[in-house]
Design a protein around this motif. Structure first.
Motif, PDB file in Angstrom:
ATOM      1  N   ALA A 165      17.678   0.408  18.085  1.00  0.00           N
ATOM      2  CA  ALA A 165      17.917  -0.689  17.155  1.00  0.00           C
ATOM      3  C   ALA A 165      19.331  -0.714  16.609  1.00  0.00           C
ATOM      4  O   ALA A 165      19.774  -1.726  16.095  1.00  0.00           O
ATOM      5  N   GLN A 166      20.070   0.400  16.705  1.00  0.00           N
ATOM      6  CA  GLN A 166      21.423   0.435  16.179  1.00  0.00           C
ATOM      7  C   GLN A 166      22.473   0.223  17.251  1.00  0.00           C
ATOM      8  O   GLN A 166      23.640   0.456  17.028  1.00  0.00           O
ATOM      9  N   GLU A 167      22.066  -0.195  18.437  1.00  0.00           N
ATOM     10  CA  GLU A 167      23.013  -0.597  19.467  1.00  0.00           C
ATOM     11  C   GLU A 167      22.856  -2.098  19.671  1.00  0.00           C
ATOM     12  O   GLU A 167      21.824  -2.578  20.136  1.00  0.00           O
ATOM     13  N   LEU A 168      23.884  -2.829  19.301  1.00  0.00           N
ATOM     14  CA  LEU A 168      23.886  -4.287  19.415  1.00  0.00           C
ATOM     15  C   LEU A 168      24.410  -4.670  20.785  1.00  0.00           C
ATOM     16  O   LEU A 168      25.466  -4.192  21.210  1.00  0.00           O
ATOM     17  N   VAL A 169      23.694  -5.552  21.478  1.00  0.00           N
ATOM     18  CA  VAL A 169      24.104  -5.995  22.811  1.00  0.00           C
ATOM     19  C   VAL A 169      24.481  -7.466  22.752  1.00  0.00           C
ATOM     20  O   VAL A 169      23.734  -8.290  22.256  1.00  0.00           O
ATOM     21  N   ILE A 170      25.672  -7.770  23.270  1.00  0.00           N
ATOM     22  CA  ILE A 170      26.156  -9.148  23.288  1.00  0.00           C
ATOM     23  C   ILE A 170      26.539  -9.516  24.719  1.00  0.00           C
ATOM     24  O   ILE A 170      27.291  -8.800  25.380  1.00  0.00           O
ATOM     25  N   ALA A 171      26.020 -10.638  25.192  1.00  0.00           N
ATOM     26  CA  ALA A 171      26.359 -11.131  26.533  1.00  0.00           C
ATOM     27  C   ALA A 171      27.349 -12.277  26.403  1.00  0.00           C
ATOM     28  O   ALA A 171      27.132 -13.207  25.630  1.00  0.00           O
ATOM     29  N   VAL A 172      28.429 -12.177  27.142  1.00  0.00           N
ATOM     30  CA  VAL A 172      29.451 -13.218  27.111  1.00  0.00           C
ATOM     31  C   VAL A 172      29.673 -13.781  28.511  1.00  0.00           C
ATOM     32  O   VAL A 172      29.140 -13.272  29.485  1.00  0.00           O
TER      33      VAL A 172
END
Length: 535
Positions: free
Chosen positions: A53-60
């Motif tokens: 939960a403390q690793e944020l994943v962002i797709a660009v």
């Protein structure tokens, strides 16, 4: 791109991450270019998202090119850099200049001297102290290396750097240049140790003072940064952020809906309604300063003829572009700069007129039309945009050959040319993010004759001594009335010369999961994760 000018992320997946077919590196896919001693969990195949939960994943939407903040022009790379590195100044959510590593600053009346008082107690990620000597080392790197992109954006005017104390420094220019304050906001500070001892590692392993530090980059696959717990601004943010380049629109959308990604940028305009109705997903909209256009190489045939360039503009329906490519979002680009930029003046738009376009081509010696190539990157929106241009120009007898390239390859092809004669580029489907408070950034890098690649982003090779003089004078005076007059004339002249096919100004869409806060996109298209949290 400056621009202009054009900064992609993910999180731990259930399956083993496969080699990405559009790797932007010459190295084998999935081979790390650099790795920290504590490896990232991104790519681990057996750890569910819910347990991280403390690793944020962002797709660009695009790959990253480099982590060197002094030598980068694309927005996605800049966004990741901004999480790790800070400047003396910076920008708030509205694009206005704010103090960051500078406690205070003053500008002389003639705009030639800039004095900064620095924050104390700040350290770089490698333990090096942030002080006046560190600032001097960074500015000297930019001003002594003409191959760096920041060099041509004002730093070529630096004439002297004087340390006034451990935490005070003065920078003197060789001539008046008011927009220099924006340049100091763009220039990120790096550890003096890596600059002096291992500068070759900067593009792959930057070291700054920001809220996150570099962890791991598998080019074309993912890039992970970790929270810097000694950050001077506190550590109330997620432990890790993993950026995942996902050029295919449908894949990004699916990742957000399933929770594989906590955020995606941009949201494809055609998927706005779909995501707005999805469970646990929010879609945010931001009016932008991002101009979208096709750069036309005015130096080479057939585009050296203004009649051909104007014909191309008359062939394209700007409203249809917004509807077809942007799903109705945004507004037509009715000047050389977006309407939210300082000194903007509206121009008479090239409304679609097929017969006029054909007549102009015939006058220019192409009664039977012509064939020409357009370049662009591999993401879905770019492909759709190039296909739209192809269809529109066909109406006046122009056959457009589409050539898509991975972002790093495209950048090398365009900026590798040392002279206009060497440039193979004819047309480039591209965008440029400008600063609302800095019209220089929206004009000089794109239209001044000093800004030809590789120096800067005048990929139209537009060369007009008259407009050069306008920009030079405007940058050297403080008289607002005269500046307004100069920039009005500049916009009139260049818009008529048509070095671009003028398309639109974006409205930015980005999506986040409902349990995510602190992930924002600013009007320039930059992604800000400094205060990112997962509830």
């Amino acid at each position: 791109m400056k621009g202009l000018k054009y900064f992609i992320f993910l999180f731990a997946m259930i399956f083993v991450l496969a080699a990405c077919s559009n790797d932007d590196s010459t190295e084998p896919a999935n081979e790390p270019t650099n790795e920290s001693t504590e490896s990232s969990t991104a790519g681990d195949s057996n750890t569910p998202t819910s347990e991280k939960a403390q690793e944020l994943v962002i797709a660009v939407n695009e790959n990253f090119i480099s982590m060197d903040p002094h030598n980068t022009g694309d927005t996605n790379s800049n966004s990741v850099q901004a999480a790790m590195m800070e400047g003396l100044l910076g920008f708030d959510a509205e694009g206005q200049i704010i103090k960051v590593l500078a406690e205070d600053y003053t500008i002389s009346e003639d705009t030639m001297t800039y004095t900064f008082k620095l924050k104390q107690g700040v350290t770089f990620h490698d333990g090096e102290a942030f002080n006046a000597e560190a600032v001097k080392t960074n500015i000297e790197r930019i001003t002594n290396d003409s191959s760096l992109r920041l060099y041509s954006r004002g730093f070529s005017l630096v004439n002297g750097i004087e340390i006034l104390g451990d935490y005070e420094i003065k920078v003197t220019l060789s001539e008046p240049y008011g927009p220099m304050v924006t340049r100091f906001a763009v220039a990120k500070m790096m550890s003096p140790k890596i600059i002096k001892e291992n500068s070759a590692d900067i593009p792959k392993n930057p070291i700054g003072t920001g809220p996150y530090k570099f962890a791991k980059w598998v080019q074309g696959d993912y890039l992970t940064i970790e929270r810097f717990d000694e950050y001077w601004g506190g550590n109330d943010r997620v432990e890790k952020v993993t950026f995942k380049p996902v050029p295919e629109n449908g894949s990004r959308v699916a990742m957000l809906k399933t929770g594989e990604a906590h955020a995606i940028y941009p949201v494809p305009a055609q998927n706005q309604d779909e995501l707005s109705k999805a469970k646990d997903v929010k879609v945010n909209s931001v009016p932008s300063t991002i101009a979208r256009y096709v750069s036309l190489n005015t130096f080479s045939k057939p585009l050296d003829d203004i009649r051909v360039r104007q014909a191309f503009n008359y062939a394209v329906d700007k409203d249809a572009f917004l509807k077809v490519v942007n799903s109705g979002l945004g507004v037509p680009l009715d000047s050389i700069i977006p309407s939210k930029t300082l000194y903007y003046k509206q121009q008479q738009v090239y409304n679609q007129d097929i017969e006029k376009g054909k007549a102009l081509l015939a006058e220019a010696g192409y009664p039977d039309g012509l064939e020409i190539e357009i370049w662009g990157n591999t993401n879905s929106d770019t492909m759709k945009g190039m296909q739209f241009i192809q269809q529109q120009l066909k109406q006046i007898g122009v056959t457009v050959i589409i050539k898509s390239m991975e972002e790093a390859t495209l950048s090398d092809e365009i900026y590798g040319a040392q002279t206009p004669e060497e440039a193979k580029l004819k047309m480039w489907y591209v965008s440029w993010s400008s600063y609302a408070s800095d019209v220089t950034n929206a004009t000089k890098p794109l239209f001044h004759s000093e800004s030809f690649p590789p120096n800067s982003a005048n990929t139209a090779y537009y060369n007009n001594p008259e407009t050069d003089k306008m920009m030079d004078e405007a940058n050297s005076i403080s008289d607002e009335a005269r500046k307004t007059e100069l920039y009005a004339n500049l916009q009139d002249t260049i818009y008529k010369d048509a070095p671009w096919i003028f398309l639109g100004v974006d409205e930015i869409l980005y999506g986040v999961r409902s349990n995510v806060s602190g992930v924002i996109v600013n009007p320039t298209g930059g992604l800000d994760v400094a205060n990112a949290k997962i509830d």
